[in-house]
Design a protein around this motif. Structure first.
Motif, PDB file in Angstrom:
ATOM      1  N   ALA A 259      64.243  38.642  91.500  1.00  0.00           N
ATOM      2  CA  ALA A 259      64.465  40.094  91.496  1.00  0.00           C
ATOM      3  C   ALA A 259      65.442  40.523  90.402  1.00  0.00           C
ATOM      4  O   ALA A 259      66.202  39.708  89.861  1.00  0.00           O
ATOM      5  N   HIS A 260      65.403  41.808  90.097  1.00  0.00           N
ATOM      6  CA  HIS A 260      66.417  42.441  89.256  1.00  0.00           C
ATOM      7  C   HIS A 260      67.356  43.219  90.176  1.00  0.00           C
ATOM      8  O   HIS A 260      66.887  43.930  91.071  1.00  0.00           O
ATOM      9  N   ILE A 261      68.653  43.079  89.971  1.00  0.00           N
ATOM     10  CA  ILE A 261      69.592  43.908  90.735  1.00  0.00           C
ATOM     11  C   ILE A 261      69.705  45.242  89.999  1.00  0.00           C
ATOM     12  O   ILE A 261      70.276  45.326  88.916  1.00  0.00           O
ATOM     13  N   VAL A 262      69.112  46.265  90.599  1.00  0.00           N
ATOM     14  CA  VAL A 262      69.094  47.600  89.997  1.00  0.00           C
ATOM     15  C   VAL A 262      70.424  48.308  90.239  1.00  0.00           C
ATOM     16  O   VAL A 262      70.924  49.038  89.385  1.00  0.00           O
ATOM     17  N   GLY A 263      71.000  48.086  91.417  1.00  0.00           N
ATOM     18  CA  GLY A 263      72.273  48.748  91.691  1.00  0.00           C
ATOM     19  C   GLY A 263      72.873  48.360  93.021  1.00  0.00           C
ATOM     20  O   GLY A 263      72.209  47.776  93.887  1.00  0.00           O
ATOM     21  N   ILE A 281      74.703  49.732  99.910  1.00  0.00           N
ATOM     22  CA  ILE A 281      73.253  49.828  99.716  1.00  0.00           C
ATOM     23  C   ILE A 281      72.903  48.993  98.495  1.00  0.00           C
ATOM     24  O   ILE A 281      73.430  49.217  97.395  1.00  0.00           O
ATOM     25  N   LEU A 282      72.042  48.006  98.696  1.00  0.00           N
ATOM     26  CA  LEU A 282      71.605  47.114  97.624  1.00  0.00           C
ATOM     27  C   LEU A 282      70.222  47.562  97.148  1.00  0.00           C
ATOM     28  O   LEU A 282      69.311  47.742  97.964  1.00  0.00           O
ATOM     29  N   ILE A 283      70.083  47.744  95.840  1.00  0.00           N
ATOM     30  CA  ILE A 283      68.794  48.143  95.263  1.00  0.00           C
ATOM     31  C   ILE A 283      68.278  46.993  94.402  1.00  0.00           C
ATOM     32  O   ILE A 283      68.949  46.561  93.452  1.00  0.00           O
ATOM     33  N   SER A 292      62.087  44.441  83.811  1.00  0.00           N
ATOM     34  CA  SER A 292      63.237  43.812  83.139  1.00  0.00           C
ATOM     35  C   SER A 292      64.518  44.303  83.802  1.00  0.00           C
ATOM     36  O   SER A 292      64.507  45.298  84.534  1.00  0.00           O
ATOM     37  N   ASP A 293      65.623  43.606  83.530  1.00  0.00           N
ATOM     38  CA  ASP A 293      66.912  44.029  84.079  1.00  0.00           C
ATOM     39  C   ASP A 293      67.301  45.385  83.492  1.00  0.00           C
ATOM     40  O   ASP A 293      67.079  45.627  82.305  1.00  0.00           O
ATOM     41  N   PRO A 294      67.873  46.276  84.300  1.00  0.00           N
ATOM     42  CA  PRO A 294      68.376  47.524  83.725  1.00  0.00           C
ATOM     43  C   PRO A 294      69.503  47.217  82.744  1.00  0.00           C
ATOM     44  O   PRO A 294      70.227  46.242  82.908  1.00  0.00           O
ATOM     45  N   LYS A 295      69.635  48.061  81.702  1.00  0.00           N
ATOM     46  CA  LYS A 295      70.705  47.838  80.714  1.00  0.00           C
ATOM     47  C   LYS A 295      72.067  47.831  81.394  1.00  0.00           C
ATOM     48  O   LYS A 295      72.944  47.043  81.073  1.00  0.00           O
ATOM     49  N   GLN A 296      72.222  48.745  82.350  1.00  0.00           N
ATOM     50  CA  GLN A 296      73.474  48.823  83.104  1.00  0.00           C
ATOM     51  C   GLN A 296      73.120  49.136  84.557  1.00  0.00           C
ATOM     52  O   GLN A 296      72.559  50.193  84.836  1.00  0.00           O
ATOM     53  N   SER A 324      68.075  58.116  82.596  1.00  0.00           N
ATOM     54  CA  SER A 324      67.921  57.136  81.498  1.00  0.00           C
ATOM     55  C   SER A 324      67.270  55.842  81.969  1.00  0.00           C
ATOM     56  O   SER A 324      67.069  54.918  81.176  1.00  0.00           O
ATOM     57  N   TYR A 325      66.927  55.756  83.266  1.00  0.00           N
ATOM     58  CA  TYR A 325      66.285  54.554  83.796  1.00  0.00           C
ATOM     59  C   TYR A 325      64.850  54.488  83.254  1.00  0.00           C
ATOM     60  O   TYR A 325      64.109  55.464  83.390  1.00  0.00           O
TER      61      TYR A 325
END
Length: 332
Positions: A259-263, A281-283, A292-296, A324-325
């Motif tokens: 997974a990618h950790i979005v936030g 809250i885990l996204i 792909s992984d978010p830039k931030q 910007s996502y």
């Protein structure tokens, strides 16, 4: 002072459930199931004496579900459930606070902004409060699925959904066993926290403990990803200590692989009874060819829910982050 519609619904449910409880000698929650069924069917079931039946029919004549909005019905039912849970000693008889449900709804809508249709799953649906709260905030076609092992809670969830005219396919089973279900676009859930007692079933998971019982909240994350499409999202209410426990190294490695950790959104401690019960809250996004992984990552510390100015400021910053996502990531 005039009652709100939510108060009207709650007071009616409270009064009617207490009448049912006196006759049936059941818990408030089990009696509430009978009351909600009666309200949905518009009929008093068998098993009541003539005096109680007359009283319940009189109460039924005083309310009309179609006079209320779905959110009013959900909130009225949730207040009645909260009353029933106050006297409950069972740990699983807890409910996601409305403020947290609204944040989960906000995130789900932002993540799925480009979807016209959404398949949604809650693997630990409890009373269906979080699930229907999110569905009520979505202005698109939703195919909803939910699982719950507790018979009282799933009874409440089914009637909760029916009274709000929500079409949900419920699975009455251990949520960590296999499902007959197609992969979904998003999983939302307030994860049960603790140890999973079934070591044989846990053995099928990558996140099984090396020794002793596995953490159920870890297994729920893995199970959620199993039933998600590539690029689909997980928005889970998780314990604050999720990445600090004795099995967190394994969880880190698993998430890096799948997974990618979005936030991560840290909820205010003031929203919980104690610091130990604090949640975040885990996204996550399930990895796929086009992801792909978010830039931030979206990293947020929520202020007190009572601080309206600070909340508005945080939501504005979150809106800017989502603007910007990359749209290619959250489209079908």
């Amino acid at each position: 002072m005039e009652q709100t519609n939510v108060e009207l619904i709650f007071n009616w449910l409270d009064k009617t459930t207490e009448n049912v409880q006196q006759t049936k000698n059941e818990t408030f929650l089990d009696s509430l199931v009978i009351t909600l069924e009666m309200l949905f069917e518009k009929d008093v079931p068998e098993g009541f004496d003539d005096i109680t039946k007359h009283k319940l029919n009189q109460l039924l004549s005083e309310i009309k579900v179609s006079d209320f909005q779905h959110e009013e019905i959900r909130k009225g039912i949730s207040l009645a459930i909260l009353k029933g849970m106050k006297g409950s000693t069972q740990q699983q008889h807890l409910m996601t606070p409305d403020t947290v449900s609204l944040i989960v709804s906000y995130l789900a809508n932002k993540l799925l902004s480009s979807h016209k249709e959404v398949a949604l799953f809650d693997p630990a649906s409890g009373t269906g409060n979080l699930l229907t709260a999110v569905m009520n905030q979505m202005n698109k076609d939703v195919a909803a699925y939910a699982a719950e092992v507790d018979p009282t809670l799933i009874g409440l969830a089914v009637l909760n959904a029916n009274l709000q005219e929500k079409e949900v396919e419920f699975f009455h089973q251990d949520s960590l066993r296999p499902f007959l279900m197609e992969p979904v676009d998003i999983v939302i859930s307030d994860l049960p926290v603790g140890y999973y007692p079934d070591d044989i079933s846990a053995n099928d998971y990558e996140l099984k403990a090396d020794q002793g019982h596995s953490y159920s909240h870890h297994l729920f994350i893995e199970q959620s990803l199993t039933y998600m499409k590539e690029g689909a999202y997980f928005v889970g209410v998780v314990p604050e200590f999720l990445f600090d426990s004795d099995q967190s190294d394994k969880l880190h490695a698993f998430l890096q692989k799948h997974a990618h950790i979005v936030g991560v959104i840290r909820l205010p401690e003031s929203a919980f009874k104690s610091k130990q019960q604090a949640k975040s809250i885990l996204i996550l996004q399930k990895k796929g060819e086009a992801t792909s992984d978010p830039k931030q990552p979206l990293l947020v510390q929520m202020p007190s829910f009572k601080n309206a100015h600070a909340m508005a400021d945080i939501l504005k910053k979150m809106d800017q982050w989502f603007a910007s996502y990359p749209k290619g990531i959250n489209s079908k």
